[in-house]
Design a protein around this motif. Structure first.
Motif: not given
Length: 145
Positions: A65-84
């Motif tokens: 978990r700590e390794d995942f959090i440390r490597r997560s540096n993406l800045r997501v501004v927005s999202y939308s679900i297009r299809e499921i």
């Protein structure tokens, strides 16, 4: 007489609450949509712990978990679900549109995620993310004793 009425009422209450609980624990498109929203909202807020928590068990066995959090540096501004799309029993594909910010510039793209029904809830399959052009993030197997 009042005691019987109370016992019957309590029995009905317990029965109804048990049924309601079971209906929430089935792999439906609605429950998947809620989970995807929760995960991607966490990404926009840069809260990576809840994102890791929704990863599939196989991924969690490979990445701490700590390794995942440390490597997560993406800045997501927005999202939308297009299809499921439900692709099989306990499997679904989710197509998303998203915008990320990198060095002050916004970039838009699409992604398709595979979601799996594990341990009574939807989990995103993060295993494909372990292999990158720069090597694998997977832990090497433990040496045999």
């Amino acid at each position: 007489m009042k005691v019987r009425w109370l016992a019957v009422s309590l029995a009905c209450l317990f029965f109804c609450s048990a049924c309601a609980h079971l209906s929430l624990k089935s792999p439906t498109e609605e429950s998947l949509r809620e989970t995807v929203d929760k995960v991607w909202t966490s990404k926009t807020q840069r809260k990576w712990g809840p994102v890791y928590d929704q990863a599939n068990e196989e991924y969690k066995a490979q990445v701490e978990r700590e390794d995942f959090i440390r490597r997560s540096n993406l800045r997501v501004v927005s999202y939308s679900i297009r299809e499921i799309r439900m692709t099989g029993p306990g499997k679904a594909a989710v197509t998303l549109g998203f915008t990320v910010n990198f060095t002050g510039t916004d970039f838009s793209g699409t992604a398709e995620e595979e979601w799996l029904w594990e341990k009574g809830e939807w989990r995103v399959n993060m295993m494909p993310q372990l292999n990158t052009p720069f090597g694998s993030f997977a832990k090497p197997p433990a040496p045999k004793k």
